[in-house]
Design an enzyme around this catalytic site. Structure first.
Site, PDB file in Angstrom:
ATOM      1  N   THR A   1      49.773 -26.936 -70.627  1.00  0.00           N
ATOM      2  CA  THR A   1      49.323 -27.917 -69.503  1.00  0.00           C
ATOM      3  C   THR A   1      48.727 -28.980 -70.247  1.00  0.00           C
ATOM      4  O   THR A   1      47.771 -28.868 -70.899  1.00  0.00           O
ATOM      5  CB  THR A   1      48.561 -27.109 -68.676  1.00  0.00           C
TER       6      THR A   1
ATOM      7  N   HIS B   1      56.747 -17.461 -65.847  1.00  0.00           N
ATOM      8  CA  HIS B   1      55.360 -17.428 -65.957  1.00  0.00           C
ATOM      9  C   HIS B   1      54.974 -16.050 -65.248  1.00  0.00           C
ATOM     10  O   HIS B   1      54.545 -16.430 -64.176  1.00  0.00           O
ATOM     11  CB  HIS B   1      54.686 -18.661 -65.797  1.00  0.00           C
TER      12      HIS B   1
ATOM     13  N   ASN C   1      48.357 -15.299 -67.350  1.00  0.00           N
ATOM     14  CA  ASN C   1      47.205 -16.146 -66.974  1.00  0.00           C
ATOM     15  C   ASN C   1      46.442 -16.228 -65.663  1.00  0.00           C
ATOM     16  O   ASN C   1      46.141 -17.332 -65.446  1.00  0.00           O
ATOM     17  CB  ASN C   1      47.590 -17.431 -67.590  1.00  0.00           C
TER      18      ASN C   1
ATOM     19  N   TYR D   1      48.154 -16.391 -62.733  1.00  0.00           N
ATOM     20  CA  TYR D   1      48.974 -17.039 -61.714  1.00  0.00           C
ATOM     21  C   TYR D   1      49.731 -16.320 -60.636  1.00  0.00           C
ATOM     22  O   TYR D   1      49.484 -15.031 -60.848  1.00  0.00           O
ATOM     23  CB  TYR D   1      49.707 -18.243 -62.291  1.00  0.00           C
TER      24      TYR D   1
ATOM     25  N   ASN E   1      40.983 -16.591 -65.314  1.00  0.00           N
ATOM     26  CA  ASN E   1      41.162 -16.514 -63.695  1.00  0.00           C
ATOM     27  C   ASN E   1      40.818 -15.351 -63.029  1.00  0.00           C
ATOM     28  O   ASN E   1      41.456 -14.916 -62.177  1.00  0.00           O
ATOM     29  CB  ASN E   1      42.650 -16.998 -63.689  1.00  0.00           C
TER      30      ASN E   1
HETATM   31  C1  PHB Z   1      45.643 -24.648 -67.127  1.00  0.00           C
HETATM   32  O1  PHB Z   1      46.316 -25.550 -66.505  1.00  0.00           O
HETATM   33  O2  PHB Z   1      44.475 -24.408 -67.430  1.00  0.00           O
HETATM   34  C2  PHB Z   1      46.447 -23.473 -67.546  1.00  0.00           C
HETATM   35  C3  PHB Z   1      47.906 -23.399 -67.072  1.00  0.00           C
HETATM   36  C4  PHB Z   1      48.782 -22.573 -67.331  1.00  0.00           C
HETATM   37  C5  PHB Z   1      48.319 -21.410 -68.303  1.00  0.00           C
HETATM   38  C6  PHB Z   1      47.118 -21.641 -68.680  1.00  0.00           C
HETATM   39  C7  PHB Z   1      45.987 -22.513 -68.182  1.00  0.00           C
HETATM   40  O3  PHB Z   1      49.108 -20.383 -68.364  1.00  0.00           O
END
Ligand code: PHB
Length: 375
Positions: free
Chosen positions: A31, A184, A187, A189, A244
């Protein structure tokens, strides 16, 4: 070339579907929050950044929202509008022109968002109305990092619409000229929120039992396979990631079982975040989970997690993985494979320019050749 270089595990070509990867040094999804506004549209600067890194065995695009609801941070790009598809064509064209290969990472953030980023100022959605304590986002260039609020639990009737968001994103990515897509599911999400027991307390068929927690992610992956064919689809997971506010009470069972289903689906690869996001392996690598996945998943295993070149060579030699993704080293070294080949020193990354901004800390890191030319 010396014998040692010829035998370097990082430079043995690898074939994956109809792609031949010339090396095992892959670029992680990263990102960078530099899309054009309004509209979260990839631009010429983004295309140049990816083109500079086209010597990667394979590039994964930064996480890209499949829908307006899937957005969680200011300035991240999308793949749901005509303008975004046209913008991504510049990126894929530039990478292909330079001889590279690129997969798009399809993203829905779920609860890691904010009403300011959501259509009509809505509450972000999640499997359950559980606020991820300590999770943060940014909603503008000067908001700083702010807490994400409590999300709204998705209704059972909304699941088909979530699958549809991914299907449309996959179609759009194909139109934009990518070589494949990565779903994805790591992390913290949306799909990770469904997979892990700490964030999924649902009582319908999308939560509760392990099979129920896997249901939505598997439906999404099937929809993406329907668009692309299984040889061009991969999945990213993070079994032990706590970034997260994530937690799963039995990651070996959860992710061993998920991997078995993914093996049955026949996807091309599984990319495993073998630690937390930006982790430093302070507690070692989760070898037991890696074993559990390696035992059932017969496709390509891509390892991610703060590896040095030397560690990556060793992991490949010991058959712990097939390929390795590098994140921060690729931010600072557009010619990372060449540097690894020569065991050359690396540029250091500047973490103050990771998210948002302009060319600085983005397209201005020099290659070895440029450094040599400047002395
Ligand atoms: C972030 O924007 O912090 C981010 C985005 C995607 C990821 C991990 C962190 O998989």
């Amino acid at each position: 070339m010396s014998n040692q270089q010829q035998n370097d595990p990082l430079f043995q070509p690898y074939s994956m579907g109809d792609l031949i990867l010339p090396n095992r040094v892959l670029m992680s999804p990263l990102t960078r929050a530099r899309s054009s506004q309004p509209g979260d549209i990839p631009n010429d600067m983004n295309a140049y950044y990816y083109q500079q890194r086209a010597s990667a065995g394979l590039i994964f695009s930064e996480a890209t929202q499949v829908s307006p609801q899937g957005k969680g941070y200011a300035f991240t790009p999308g793949i749901h509008s005509r303008e975004q598809i046209e913008g991504w064509k510049k990126v894929t064209g530039a990478v292909h022109m330079a001889g590279g290969r690129i997969h798009m990472q399809l993203w829905h953030v779920g609860r890691i968002s904010h009403p300011e980023l959501q259509p009509n100022g809505s509450q972000p959605v999640a499997p359950s109305a559980i606020k991820p304590e300590g999770a943060k986002t940014f909603i503008s260039a000067d908001s700083g990092m702010i807490d994400v609020p409590e999300p709204r639990a998705l209704e059972t009737e909304e699941m088909a619409g979530i699958v549809e968001q991914y299907r449309q994103g996959a179609l759009n990515a194909r139109e934009a000229g990518f070589d494949g897509v990565e779903v994805h599911a790591a992390n913290g999400y949306l799909l990770d929120q469904f997979l892990k027991s700490g964030s999924n307390h649902r009582t319908d068929e999308y939560g509760g039992s392990l099979e129920n927690r896997l249901r939505l992610p598997l439906m999404v992956i099937q929809a993406v396979i329907d668009v692309w064919g299984k040889d061009k689809v991969g999945v990213r997971i993070g079994p032990t990631g706590s970034f997260n506010a994530m937690y799963d009470e039995n990651p070996i069972e959860t992710f061993g079982t998920f991997a078995r289903h993914l093996n049955d689906l026949g996807i091309a690869y599984l990319e495993v975040v073998e630690d937390s996001f930006q982790g430093n392996h302070a507690n070692g690598r989760p070898e037991e989970i890696i074993d559990a996945i390696r035992n059932v998943y017969k496709g390509t295993y891509i390892a991610n997690g703060a590896y040095t070149a030397e560690e990556a060579r060793e992991r490949i030699s010991k058959n712990r993985c097939d390929l390795v993704t590098f994140g921060r080293p690729f931010i600072a070294n557009p010619d990372l494979p060449e540097r690894f080949r020569q065991n050359a020193p690396l540029n250091k990354w500047d973490d103050s320019t990771f998210y948002g901004g302009d060319e600085q800390g983005y397209t201005d890191y020099p290659t070895l050749k440029e450094l040599e030319a400047s002395v």
